[in-house]
Design an enzyme around this catalytic site. Structure first.
Site, short mmCIF file in Angstrom:
data_model
loop_
_atom_site.label_atom_id
_atom_site.label_comp_id
_atom_site.label_asym_id
_atom_site.label_seq_id
_atom_site.Cartn_x
_atom_site.Cartn_y
_atom_site.Cartn_z
N ALA A 84 63.34 -31.09 -18.05
CA ALA A 84 61.90 -30.97 -18.53
C ALA A 84 60.91 -31.62 -17.31
O ALA A 84 59.95 -31.45 -17.36
CB ALA A 84 61.47 -31.44 -19.93
N ASP A 85 61.56 -32.80 -16.91
CA ASP A 85 60.94 -33.39 -15.70
C ASP A 85 61.86 -33.54 -14.51
O ASP A 85 62.13 -34.96 -14.32
CB ASP A 85 60.57 -34.61 -16.32
CG ASP A 85 59.52 -35.53 -15.55
OD1 ASP A 85 58.89 -34.91 -14.35
OD2 ASP A 85 59.38 -36.85 -15.79
N LEU A 86 62.05 -32.80 -13.67
CA LEU A 86 63.12 -32.88 -12.62
C LEU A 86 62.34 -33.50 -11.35
O LEU A 86 61.56 -32.63 -10.84
CB LEU A 86 63.68 -31.45 -12.26
CG LEU A 86 64.74 -31.53 -11.07
CD1 LEU A 86 65.85 -32.42 -11.61
CD2 LEU A 86 65.24 -30.12 -10.77
#
Length: 243
Positions: free
Chosen positions: A169-171
């Protein structure tokens, strides 16, 4: 070793842990002060709602308290809306880490997690094994040690997760760890396993690109960034994802 899920419930909430890693986990495991008293709190950042490095019977671990970001944090703090135990952020991430391990992908090893419920809301914590001697991709960039060779390794890493349908979700550059042996992805809060598709995979890659640019990877110009870092990353990504 396959994960062996165990759940301990009480009036305040529940602890989910991997009995294959530790046969017993109690509430004190989620309290940095309890580790400080034992002289087992190695490092703590962010105060309440931060991250602590703790020396547990299961080895050196990372204790992370879930907290909101942005404007919502001012209203909700570290609270989340209760929708049932299986929908808590901590249970979801813990189980996703179990699937990542079963797929033999390089992510953090889940040790335990906990939620504590108050009315319509809950707070949560997660404990994972610490990855030793690791630096974030952001740190390598800041120190001038991010080159085309490392960028290729990052591309291969992301491709392996995408090929297995693991969506992060938060690469960003803070969630890629680099050691002398291999690279890891960390912090899978809100991540999930989904059907592989080029649309979400490319969106994920662009998120990583924006993170690198924001951290200064393009200070010598967009063209230099493309040639020296981004093209090697995408080249190795595409080769690996289609392998």
């Amino acid at each position: 070793m396959a994960m062996q899920e165990r759940i301990r419930e009480d009036a305040a909430g529940a602890i989910l842990f991997d009995a294959a890693v530790s046969p017993q986990v109690d509430a004190d495991w989620f309290d940095p002060e309890a580790w400080r008293v034992r002289n087992a709190l190695r490092q703590q950042s962010g105060g309440r709602g931060g991250v602590a490095i703790i020396d547990t019977p299961a080895g050196e671990c990372v204790l992370r308290h879930y907290r909101r970001g942005g404007m919502v944090a001012k209203l909700m703090g570290d609270r989340y809306l209760w929708k049932g135990a299986d929908h808590t952020r901590c249970f979801a991430e813990f189980r996703l880490l179990g699937r990542i391990a079963a797929l033999d992908l390089p992510g953090p090893q889940a040790v335990a997690c906990r939620y504590r419920r108050t009315g319509f809301f809950y707070t949560a914590d997660l404990i994972t094994r610490r990855i030793a001697d690791a630096h974030t991709l952001a740190e390598l960039l800041t120190e001038g040690r991010l080159d085309g060779e490392v960028a290729e390794l990052v591309g291969a890493l992301v491709a392996r997760f995408h090929r297995a349908g693991i969506w992060h979700a938060d690469l960003n550059a803070h969630n890629v760890l680099v050691t002398a042996e291999q690279l890891y992805l960390i912090d899978f809060d809100r991540g999930r396993q989904r059907e592989p598709a080029e649309s979400w995979q490319q969106d994920n890659l662009q998120r990583l690109r924006r993170s690198l640019v924001k951290l200064g990877a393009a200070t010598q110009g967009e063209a230099a960034f493309e040639e020296q870092l981004w093209k090697p990353l995408v080249y190795r990504y595409e080769r690996t994802v289609r392998a």
